[in-house]
Design a protein around this motif. Structure first.
Motif, PDB file in Angstrom:
ATOM      1  N   GLN A 182       0.827  -1.207   0.000  1.00  0.00           N
ATOM      2  CA  GLN A 182       0.000   0.000   0.000  1.00  0.00           C
ATOM      3  C   GLN A 182       0.863   1.260   0.000  1.00  0.00           C
ATOM      4  O   GLN A 182       0.540   2.247  -0.670  1.00  0.00           O
ATOM      5  N   ALA A 183       1.941   1.216   0.779  1.00  0.00           N
ATOM      6  CA  ALA A 183       2.836   2.376   0.843  1.00  0.00           C
ATOM      7  C   ALA A 183       3.417   2.690  -0.530  1.00  0.00           C
ATOM      8  O   ALA A 183       3.538   3.865  -0.917  1.00  0.00           O
ATOM      9  N   ILE A 184       3.772   1.652  -1.263  1.00  0.00           N
ATOM     10  CA  ILE A 184       4.315   1.851  -2.610  1.00  0.00           C
ATOM     11  C   ILE A 184       3.211   2.242  -3.589  1.00  0.00           C
ATOM     12  O   ILE A 184       3.382   3.141  -4.422  1.00  0.00           O
ATOM     13  N   GLY A 185       2.073   1.581  -3.477  1.00  0.00           N
ATOM     14  CA  GLY A 185       0.972   1.844  -4.394  1.00  0.00           C
ATOM     15  C   GLY A 185       0.447   3.264  -4.318  1.00  0.00           C
ATOM     16  O   GLY A 185      -0.029   3.809  -5.330  1.00  0.00           O
ATOM     17  N   ARG A 186       0.517   3.897  -3.146  1.00  0.00           N
ATOM     18  CA  ARG A 186       0.020   5.265  -3.000  1.00  0.00           C
ATOM     19  C   ARG A 186       0.785   6.255  -3.873  1.00  0.00           C
ATOM     20  O   ARG A 186       0.256   7.310  -4.227  1.00  0.00           O
ATOM     21  N   TRP A 187       1.994   5.913  -4.257  1.00  0.00           N
ATOM     22  CA  TRP A 187       2.738   6.813  -5.128  1.00  0.00           C
ATOM     23  C   TRP A 187       2.156   6.836  -6.537  1.00  0.00           C
ATOM     24  O   TRP A 187       2.459   7.730  -7.329  1.00  0.00           O
ATOM     25  N   GLY A 188       1.293   5.873  -6.832  1.00  0.00           N
ATOM     26  CA  GLY A 188       0.580   5.917  -8.093  1.00  0.00           C
ATOM     27  C   GLY A 188      -0.360   7.116  -8.160  1.00  0.00           C
ATOM     28  O   GLY A 188      -0.596   7.687  -9.235  1.00  0.00           O
ATOM     29  N   ASN A 189      -0.896   7.507  -6.975  1.00  0.00           N
ATOM     30  CA  ASN A 189      -1.745   8.703  -6.923  1.00  0.00           C
ATOM     31  C   ASN A 189      -0.943   9.968  -7.217  1.00  0.00           C
ATOM     32  O   ASN A 189      -1.480  10.942  -7.748  1.00  0.00           O
ATOM     33  N   TRP A 190       0.322   9.944  -6.881  1.00  0.00           N
ATOM     34  CA  TRP A 190       1.194  11.082  -7.191  1.00  0.00           C
ATOM     35  C   TRP A 190       1.363  11.221  -8.702  1.00  0.00           C
ATOM     36  O   TRP A 190       1.288  12.322  -9.243  1.00  0.00           O
ATOM     37  N   PHE A 191       1.567  10.092  -9.381  1.00  0.00           N
ATOM     38  CA  PHE A 191       1.690  10.138 -10.836  1.00  0.00           C
ATOM     39  C   PHE A 191       0.413  10.666 -11.496  1.00  0.00           C
ATOM     40  O   PHE A 191       0.466  11.354 -12.506  1.00  0.00           O
ATOM     41  N   ASN A 192      -0.737  10.331 -10.902  1.00  0.00           N
ATOM     42  CA  ASN A 192      -2.014  10.740 -11.488  1.00  0.00           C
ATOM     43  C   ASN A 192      -2.519  12.087 -10.961  1.00  0.00           C
ATOM     44  O   ASN A 192      -3.600  12.535 -11.368  1.00  0.00           O
ATOM     45  N   GLN A 193      -1.773  12.711 -10.042  1.00  0.00           N
ATOM     46  CA  GLN A 193      -2.187  13.985  -9.439  1.00  0.00           C
ATOM     47  C   GLN A 193      -3.615  13.874  -8.885  1.00  0.00           C
ATOM     48  O   GLN A 193      -4.515  14.623  -9.262  1.00  0.00           O
ATOM     49  N   GLU A 194      -3.777  12.960  -7.935  1.00  0.00           N
ATOM     50  CA  GLU A 194      -5.107  12.726  -7.370  1.00  0.00           C
ATOM     51  C   GLU A 194      -5.009  12.436  -5.877  1.00  0.00           C
ATOM     52  O   GLU A 194      -3.925  12.191  -5.337  1.00  0.00           O
ATOM     53  N   LEU A 195      -6.154  12.497  -5.231  1.00  0.00           N
ATOM     54  CA  LEU A 195      -6.293  12.176  -3.814  1.00  0.00           C
ATOM     55  C   LEU A 195      -5.365  13.013  -2.932  1.00  0.00           C
ATOM     56  O   LEU A 195      -4.646  12.490  -2.073  1.00  0.00           O
ATOM     57  N   TYR A 196      -5.400  14.305  -3.103  1.00  0.00           N
ATOM     58  CA  TYR A 196      -4.620  15.217  -2.262  1.00  0.00           C
ATOM     59  C   TYR A 196      -5.551  15.877  -1.248  1.00  0.00           C
ATOM     60  O   TYR A 196      -6.790  15.735  -1.308  1.00  0.00           O
ATOM     61  N   GLY A 197      -4.956  16.613  -0.321  1.00  0.00           N
ATOM     62  CA  GLY A 197      -5.736  17.204   0.768  1.00  0.00           C
ATOM     63  C   GLY A 197      -6.052  18.671   0.554  1.00  0.00           C
ATOM     64  O   GLY A 197      -6.107  19.168  -0.574  1.00  0.00           O
ATOM     65  N   ARG A 198      -6.240  19.374   1.668  1.00  0.00           N
ATOM     66  CA  ARG A 198      -6.607  20.788   1.603  1.00  0.00           C
ATOM     67  C   ARG A 198      -5.406  21.631   1.167  1.00  0.00           C
ATOM     68  O   ARG A 198      -4.266  21.189   1.192  1.00  0.00           O
ATOM     69  N   ARG A 199      -5.710  22.859   0.808  1.00  0.00           N
ATOM     70  CA  ARG A 199      -4.633  23.785   0.432  1.00  0.00           C
ATOM     71  C   ARG A 199      -3.708  24.048   1.611  1.00  0.00           C
ATOM     72  O   ARG A 199      -4.148  24.116   2.766  1.00  0.00           O
ATOM     73  N   THR A 200      -2.438  24.213   1.302  1.00  0.00           N
ATOM     74  CA  THR A 200      -1.468  24.517   2.336  1.00  0.00           C
ATOM     75  C   THR A 200      -0.237  25.148   1.696  1.00  0.00           C
ATOM     76  O   THR A 200       0.014  24.988   0.493  1.00  0.00           O
ATOM     77  N   ASP A 201       0.526  25.862   2.520  1.00  0.00           N
ATOM     78  CA  ASP A 201       1.784  26.435   2.041  1.00  0.00           C
ATOM     79  C   ASP A 201       2.968  25.859   2.812  1.00  0.00           C
ATOM     80  O   ASP A 201       4.034  26.451   2.877  1.00  0.00           O
ATOM     81  N   LEU A 202       2.763  24.678   3.388  1.00  0.00           N
ATOM     82  CA  LEU A 202       3.852  24.015   4.100  1.00  0.00           C
ATOM     83  C   LEU A 202       4.974  23.638   3.136  1.00  0.00           C
ATOM     84  O   LEU A 202       4.735  23.447   1.934  1.00  0.00           O
ATOM     85  N   PRO A 203       6.194  23.501   3.640  1.00  0.00           N
ATOM     86  CA  PRO A 203       7.335  23.194   2.751  1.00  0.00           C
ATOM     87  C   PRO A 203       7.172  21.876   1.993  1.00  0.00           C
ATOM     88  O   PRO A 203       7.777  21.710   0.928  1.00  0.00           O
ATOM     89  N   TRP A 204       6.406  20.961   2.549  1.00  0.00           N
ATOM     90  CA  TRP A 204       6.211  19.675   1.874  1.00  0.00           C
ATOM     91  C   TRP A 204       4.875  19.619   1.121  1.00  0.00           C
ATOM     92  O   TRP A 204       4.378  18.544   0.800  1.00  0.00           O
ATOM     93  N   ALA A 205       4.319  20.766   0.812  1.00  0.00           N
ATOM     94  CA  ALA A 205       3.061  20.805   0.067  1.00  0.00           C
ATOM     95  C   ALA A 205       3.237  20.184  -1.318  1.00  0.00           C
ATOM     96  O   ALA A 205       4.328  20.203  -1.898  1.00  0.00           O
ATOM     97  N   LEU A 206       2.161  19.624  -1.835  1.00  0.00           N
ATOM     98  CA  LEU A 206       2.161  19.001  -3.158  1.00  0.00           C
ATOM     99  C   LEU A 206       1.636  19.999  -4.182  1.00  0.00           C
ATOM    100  O   LEU A 206       0.555  20.574  -4.013  1.00  0.00           O
TER     101      LEU A 206
END
Length: 345
Positions: A137-161
């Motif tokens: 699951q930990a590895i599979g979640r990076w698939g959401n990164w490739f698809n630009q999906e399932l992100y959270g609320r807006r933020t300006d934190l240094p680790w924001a997506l």
């Protein structure tokens, strides 16, 4: 202006000629391999045979993919069956959309079929593969990164997506990387299960139940941060309610199972025990050979002892014969002396 953020891939697929290579699919495949590899090591450590985990995974993985997709399509049906949508897209699993709840449920069904065919208890198998599933699951979640999906609320934190796509209702900007939060959480869950299993020798499905319960805790707060469309019940997202209910069921299972069946299974795979019996038979044969050798040695000793006894008896007989001869000669001398004295008289 954001000083730092996690960039999103410009695209989630590259083409090798006519063949599309999708990041989402690669993440799923790598996760499956990791789960099978780790599950195999844990299964062998519990007394199972090499290759059993992979054989059962042939049933569990396809069922899990089908179940995950079904859960997603059913709970987000409006994405495929509402006006202006194409229902054929429901079959395009490579574009993302797998519900973990359906994947685990149907994957367990597939694993049950595989275990039943081999005469293996499903809870024992589930305990062995539980940490591997969490890592997958930990590895599979990076698939959401490739698809630009399932992100959270807006933020300006240094680790924001950073989201750059504007398709399907996305709004470019920086958001909480909930995929990263869940990925890290799943790694923690896997390590927790490995530690607890070693510390408490968890068996009869309790290690798997611990994985489920720990995952649900993280999924609850991470799901609460997400901003993608979802069905709500009493102000909570559907997956929050699912996580809460599944968490309670997992905890109840741990408590009840520990009372009814404490400890760990003594035998997890009958075939492995038979192999052990063959080894034991070899050991018994070796012991028998040693015993036979000992008996032969003892027989030789008995023979030697008998020979010595016979020789001793012959010696004693000879001594007795000599004694008799001496005694006979003494008697003859005495008789001769008596006759001589009589003649003199």
């Amino acid at each position: 202006m954001e000083l730092a953020y996690i960039p999103s891939p410009s695209r989630g697929v590259i083409h090798l000629g006519p063949i599309p290579l999708r990041g989402y699919a690669f993440c799923i495949i790598i996760g499956v391999f990791v789960a099978v590899w780790l599950g195999n090591k844990r299964w062998i450590a519990r007394g199972g045979r090499t290759g059993t985990v992979a054989d059962i995974a042939v049933w569990a993985v396809p069922f899990g993919l089908i179940g995950g997709r079904l859960y997603h399509v059913i709970t987000d049906y409006q994405l495929y069956f509402s006006e202006g949508r194409d229902w054929v897209d429901a079959f395009k699993i490579w574009e993302g959309g797998l519900g973990i709840w359906g994947a685990i449920a149907f994957g367990a069904l597939g694993a049950w079929i595989g275990c039943r065919r081999r005469g293996i208890p499903l809870p024992a198998y589930a305990d062995a593969v539980a940490p591997g599933i969490a890592f997958a699951q930990a590895i599979g979640r990076w698939g959401n990164w490739f698809n630009q999906e399932l992100y959270g609320r807006r933020t300006d934190l240094p680790w924001a997506l950073e989201i750059t796509s504007s398709s399907d209702g996305r709004v470019p900007g920086t958001y909480h990387p909930t995929f990263l939060y869940e990925s890290l959480w799943c790694i923690g869950v896997a390590l927790l299960v490995i530690w607890a299993d070693r510390r408490f020798r968890m068996g009869h499905g309790r290690a798997f139940a611990l994985y489920v319960a720990a995952y649900c805790v993280g999924r609850f707060w991470i799901e609460y941060m997400r901003v993608d469309d979802a069905h709500h019940i009493l102000g909570l997202r559907l997956n929050d309610w699912t996580a809460l209910i599944v968490f309670l069921l997992a905890v109840a299972y741990i408590v009840i199972s520990a009372k009814k069946r404490p400890g760990r299974e003594a035998v997890v795979e009958p075939g492995a025990v038979e192999s052990g019996d063959d080894t034991a038979s070899g050991d018994e044969k070796a012991v028998g050979d040693e015993k036979s050798l000992g008996d032969d040695t003892a027989s030789d000793d008995d023979k030697a002892s008998g020979t010595e006894t016979k020789a001793k008896a012959e010696t004693e007989s000879a001594d007795a014969a000599v004694t008799d001869d001496v005694t006979g000669e003494a008697k003859d001398d005495a008789k001769d002396e008596a006759e001589s004295a009589t003649k003199k008289s």
